[in-house]
Design an enzyme around this catalytic site. Structure first.
Site, short mmCIF file in Angstrom:
data_model
loop_
_atom_site.label_atom_id
_atom_site.label_comp_id
_atom_site.label_asym_id
_atom_site.label_seq_id
_atom_site.Cartn_x
_atom_site.Cartn_y
_atom_site.Cartn_z
N SER A 57 0.81 -1.22 0.00
CA SER A 57 0.00 0.00 0.00
C SER A 57 0.84 1.27 0.00
O SER A 57 0.42 2.31 -0.51
CB SER A 57 -0.95 0.01 1.20
OG SER A 57 -0.23 -0.09 2.42
N GLY A 98 -1.89 -4.30 0.93
CA GLY A 98 -1.99 -5.51 1.72
C GLY A 98 -1.05 -6.62 1.32
O GLY A 98 -1.04 -7.69 1.94
N ASN A 127 3.98 -5.51 5.71
CA ASN A 127 2.78 -6.23 6.16
C ASN A 127 3.14 -7.55 6.84
O ASN A 127 2.47 -7.96 7.79
CB ASN A 127 1.85 -6.48 4.97
CG ASN A 127 1.16 -5.20 4.52
OD1 ASN A 127 0.71 -4.40 5.34
ND2 ASN A 127 1.09 -4.99 3.23
N ASP A 154 -5.18 7.08 9.81
CA ASP A 154 -4.86 5.76 10.34
C ASP A 154 -3.47 5.69 10.95
O ASP A 154 -3.09 4.69 11.56
CB ASP A 154 -5.00 4.69 9.25
CG ASP A 154 -4.06 4.89 8.07
OD1 ASP A 154 -3.13 5.72 8.16
OD2 ASP A 154 -4.24 4.19 7.05
N HIS A 202 -0.45 5.20 6.84
CA HIS A 202 -0.18 5.53 5.44
C HIS A 202 0.12 7.03 5.29
O HIS A 202 -0.63 7.87 5.77
CB HIS A 202 -1.38 5.16 4.57
CG HIS A 202 -1.64 3.69 4.56
ND1 HIS A 202 -2.55 3.09 5.41
CD2 HIS A 202 -1.08 2.71 3.81
CE1 HIS A 202 -2.56 1.79 5.17
NE2 HIS A 202 -1.68 1.52 4.22
#
Length: 226
Positions: free
Chosen positions: A34, A71, A100, A181, A184
């Site tokens: 991402s 992801g 991840n 969040d 990011h």
């Protein structure tokens, strides 16, 4: 004539950087998650898009292909890399995976093995792999986070790779550059991310310039600045 024009433009400050290579037609593929797919950003504003525009400022013959998926884990990249190499035949592959895996607590050995497989497949297809270092938040524990960070240094040494700093090097602790969040980066951070990659990419482009026939097989290890 094209090379002469580039030199003149750089001498007169029309480019903010001076290219250290003469090749102007390389294909660069980005294999990431991402952070490279532009999650939560307006279309066309991610660091990979900025990379393409920066390269096109030097030559319209550069090609940037982004196969990053939000992801994505290293196993997914390992499964996807060979078909992508066959489809696009890139000169350079920027491998920006592993975050991840770390966030999900995957074993250090499995992350290393998957990244190593990706690197080997790139070399088999005569593409120069450029590895991007990754880091984890401190709440994952000192032992795991240190081993996670060190695996990129170890892989770069073992495979004689170009190693770029973590994409969020220099601003990872500044919430102003992150989306709500807190994971990011925002649009304002994308230029910083590109600047973290750029010097190592310049070095990789130099190695694919035809002057060193063994570069596509070995690359050159350069340690991430601390």
């Amino acid at each position: 004539m094209k090379k002469l024009l580039l030199v003149i433009l750089c001498l007169f400050g029309m480019f903010p950087f001076s290219p250290a290579w003469s090749r102007t037609d390389a294909t660069i593929m980005v294999l990431g998650d991402s952070l490279s797919a532009g999650y939560g950003l307006p279309p066309g504003t991610g660091w990979v898009n900025l990379l393409e525009r920066r390269l096109h400022g030097l030559s319209p013959d550069y090609k940037v292909i982004n196969i990053s998926i939000s992801g994505e884990i290293t196993l997914g990249g390992r499964n996807r890399i060979e078909p992508a190499l066959k489809d696009h035949a890139p000169d350079i592959v920027i491998v920006a995976l592993g975050a991840n895996d770390g966030l999900q607590g995957h074993s250090i050995s499995s992350i290393y093995e998957n990244l190593e497989a990706i690197i080997r497949i790139c070399k088999q297809h005569n593409s120069v792999p450029l590895l991007v270092g990754m880091q984890l938040p401190p709440n994952y524990g000192i032992s795991y986070t240190q081993k996670f960070r060190d695996l990129y240094l170890r892989l770069a040494r073992d495979q004689h790779l170009q190693l770029a700093p973590f994409l969020m090097e220099g601003f990872g602790d500044q919430l102003a550059f992150f989306q709500p969040d807190r994971i990011h980066p925002t649009s304002a951070a994308q230029e910083k991310m590109l600047d973290n990659i750029w010097p190592t990419l310049v070095s990789a482009l130099t190695q694919t310039d035809g002057g060193n026939p063994s570069a596509k097989e070995t690359g050159i290890f350069t340690e991430s600045p601390q």
